[in-house]
Design a protein around this motif. Structure first.
Motif, PDB file in Angstrom:
ATOM      1  N   VAL A 179       0.904  -1.103  -0.109  1.00  0.00           N
ATOM      2  CA  VAL A 179      -0.192   0.144  -0.058  1.00  0.00           C
ATOM      3  C   VAL A 179       0.982   1.251   0.056  1.00  0.00           C
ATOM      4  O   VAL A 179       1.534   1.546   0.860  1.00  0.00           O
ATOM      5  CB  VAL A 179      -0.978  -0.045   1.140  1.00  0.00           C
ATOM      6  CG1 VAL A 179      -1.797   1.238   1.184  1.00  0.00           C
ATOM      7  CG2 VAL A 179      -1.922  -1.339   1.140  1.00  0.00           C
ATOM      8  N   GLY A 180       0.840   2.081  -1.076  1.00  0.00           N
ATOM      9  CA  GLY A 180       1.584   3.069  -1.320  1.00  0.00           C
ATOM     10  C   GLY A 180       2.955   2.623  -2.085  1.00  0.00           C
ATOM     11  O   GLY A 180       4.176   2.625  -1.807  1.00  0.00           O
ATOM     12  N   GLY A 181       2.703   1.692  -3.235  1.00  0.00           N
ATOM     13  CA  GLY A 181       3.544   0.914  -4.127  1.00  0.00           C
ATOM     14  C   GLY A 181       4.693   1.729  -4.783  1.00  0.00           C
ATOM     15  O   GLY A 181       5.373   1.290  -5.254  1.00  0.00           O
TER      16      GLY A 181
ATOM     17  N   ILE B 283       2.595 -10.516  -5.917  1.00  0.00           N
ATOM     18  CA  ILE B 283       2.357  -8.874  -5.445  1.00  0.00           C
ATOM     19  C   ILE B 283       1.264  -8.269  -5.810  1.00  0.00           C
ATOM     20  O   ILE B 283       0.651  -8.185  -7.092  1.00  0.00           O
ATOM     21  CB  ILE B 283       3.579  -8.427  -6.218  1.00  0.00           C
ATOM     22  CG1 ILE B 283       4.897  -9.066  -5.709  1.00  0.00           C
ATOM     23  CG2 ILE B 283       3.805  -6.908  -5.789  1.00  0.00           C
ATOM     24  CD1 ILE B 283       5.156  -8.737  -4.536  1.00  0.00           C
ATOM     25  N   ILE B 284       0.586  -7.497  -4.975  1.00  0.00           N
ATOM     26  CA  ILE B 284      -0.524  -6.754  -5.334  1.00  0.00           C
ATOM     27  C   ILE B 284      -0.073  -5.091  -4.808  1.00  0.00           C
ATOM     28  O   ILE B 284      -0.018  -5.144  -3.476  1.00  0.00           O
ATOM     29  CB  ILE B 284      -1.873  -7.098  -4.797  1.00  0.00           C
ATOM     30  CG1 ILE B 284      -2.205  -8.471  -5.182  1.00  0.00           C
ATOM     31  CG2 ILE B 284      -2.907  -6.213  -4.972  1.00  0.00           C
ATOM     32  CD1 ILE B 284      -3.499  -9.246  -4.475  1.00  0.00           C
TER      33      ILE B 284
ATOM     34  N   ALA C 123       2.819  -9.381 -11.467  1.00  0.00           N
ATOM     35  CA  ALA C 123       2.154  -8.466 -10.400  1.00  0.00           C
ATOM     36  C   ALA C 123       1.126  -7.788 -10.969  1.00  0.00           C
ATOM     37  O   ALA C 123       0.811  -7.411 -12.012  1.00  0.00           O
ATOM     38  CB  ALA C 123       3.430  -7.606  -9.954  1.00  0.00           C
ATOM     39  N   ILE C 124       0.448  -7.248  -9.844  1.00  0.00           N
ATOM     40  CA  ILE C 124      -1.017  -6.659 -10.124  1.00  0.00           C
ATOM     41  C   ILE C 124      -0.746  -5.079  -9.446  1.00  0.00           C
ATOM     42  O   ILE C 124      -0.433  -5.134  -8.294  1.00  0.00           O
ATOM     43  CB  ILE C 124      -2.060  -7.268  -9.297  1.00  0.00           C
ATOM     44  CG1 ILE C 124      -2.204  -8.691 -10.168  1.00  0.00           C
ATOM     45  CG2 ILE C 124      -3.353  -6.580  -9.393  1.00  0.00           C
ATOM     46  CD1 ILE C 124      -3.271  -9.560  -9.056  1.00  0.00           C
ATOM     47  N   ALA C 125      -1.102  -4.334 -10.382  1.00  0.00           N
ATOM     48  CA  ALA C 125      -1.069  -2.871  -9.943  1.00  0.00           C
ATOM     49  C   ALA C 125      -2.348  -2.290  -9.944  1.00  0.00           C
ATOM     50  O   ALA C 125      -3.168  -2.406 -10.818  1.00  0.00           O
ATOM     51  CB  ALA C 125      -0.142  -1.921 -11.143  1.00  0.00           C
ATOM     52  N   VAL C 126      -2.641  -1.736  -8.845  1.00  0.00           N
ATOM     53  CA  VAL C 126      -4.213  -1.005  -8.611  1.00  0.00           C
ATOM     54  C   VAL C 126      -4.052   0.259  -8.556  1.00  0.00           C
ATOM     55  O   VAL C 126      -3.360   0.945  -7.434  1.00  0.00           O
ATOM     56  CB  VAL C 126      -4.711  -1.694  -7.436  1.00  0.00           C
ATOM     57  CG1 VAL C 126      -6.289  -1.471  -7.268  1.00  0.00           C
ATOM     58  CG2 VAL C 126      -4.619  -3.136  -7.324  1.00  0.00           C
TER      59      VAL C 126
END
Length: 264
Positions: free
Chosen positions: A56-58, A76-77, A100-103
């Motif tokens: 959180v705060g990637g 990785i999220i 990896a997943i970027a949100v």
């Protein structure tokens, strides 16, 4: 306050030769140095292959690169609300971590939309909770620790650091919503770095989410009692805590809190 414009993206070569997209090479070099100096060593040592890491705060994905360098097959999220750094995050995942997943969201206690203040000169300071006095104190602490004279420090005044600030409307979801969407029952590491909004992140978890989290590392600003409240909350949830204040922030408010517990 400026309106959003076109971001000039840059590329930075990590010490091992990998190239990452970024908005500021100087900031990127500093963040990578900070992370790779053992800051995450304890939590990384406790990760298992195939664990899930929620970031959180990637930012641009440096934490994700660091942990996957050490442990294979991690899921990785990463959540990043700022549009410029999110674009870099996506590019870096496509280049180095294709699974990896970027949100593109902020995490908060109430879903909806809020305003993020983005600082092009120091994107790592971008925040939902602007506090110039806290930022000034931490900038001065870091510069003092690096041996920068008072005269030179005046040239790095906070107004220069924050020049060109841009406000972006960003989507907010709760961490409970993220856990539900991605069916997260077990999380090997929850990393939180959100510039004074860390308690909102923790408070956005549901009671059923906490038991599956094994390790936490969070940057916590000791402002308005947030450090003590964060420590109390994590202890209530069954974690053992370490609190490290890096030398560079010795007279500032920034603490790194690691929280661990054993699960079967």
């Amino acid at each position: 306050m400026n309106s959003p414009g076109t971001t000039q993206f840059q590329e930075y070569a990590l010490p091992d030769g990998r190239v990452v997209s970024c908005t500021n090479k100087f900031n990127t070099a500093g963040v990578w140095q900070e992370f790779s100096d053992g800051l995450y060593a304890r939590c990384i040592a406790r990760l298992r292959p195939s664990d899930t890491v929620v970031d959180v705060g990637g930012h641009i994905g440096l934490t994700s690169l660091l942990v996957t360098d050490a442990v294979p097959d991690l899921r990785i999220i990463a959540c990043e609300p700022a549009p410029p750094t999110f674009e870099c995050l996506v590019q870096n995942f496509e280049r180095h971590l294709p699974t990896a997943i970027a949100v593109n969201v902020a995490i908060g206690t109430q879903p909806g939309t809020t305003t993020l203040t983005y600082y092009p000169n120091s994107d790592v300071m971008s925040t939902l909770r602007v506090d110039d006095e806290d930022d000034r104190r931490n900038i001065e602490a870091a510069l003092t620790s690096f041996g920068v004279s008072d005269e030179r420090q005046r040239q790095f005044h906070i107004d220069r650091t924050k020049a060109g600030a841009v406000e972006y409307p960003v989507k907010v979801i709760t961490l409970a919503h993220l856990f539900a969407e991605y069916q997260l029952k077990e999380v090997g590491l929850l990393k939180v770095d959100v510039e004074r909004a860390e308690l909102d992140v923790f408070r956005s978890l549901g009671d059923a989410d906490w038991p599956g989290i094994r390790n936490i590392i969070a940057e916590v600003h000791d402002v308005d009692g947030q450090l003590a409240e964060t420590q109390e909350l994590l202890r209530e949830k069954g974690f053992h805590l370490d609190d490290l204040q890096q030398d560079m922030y010795d007279s500032g408010t920034t603490h790194m809190v690691t929280a661990t517990r054993d699960l079967p």
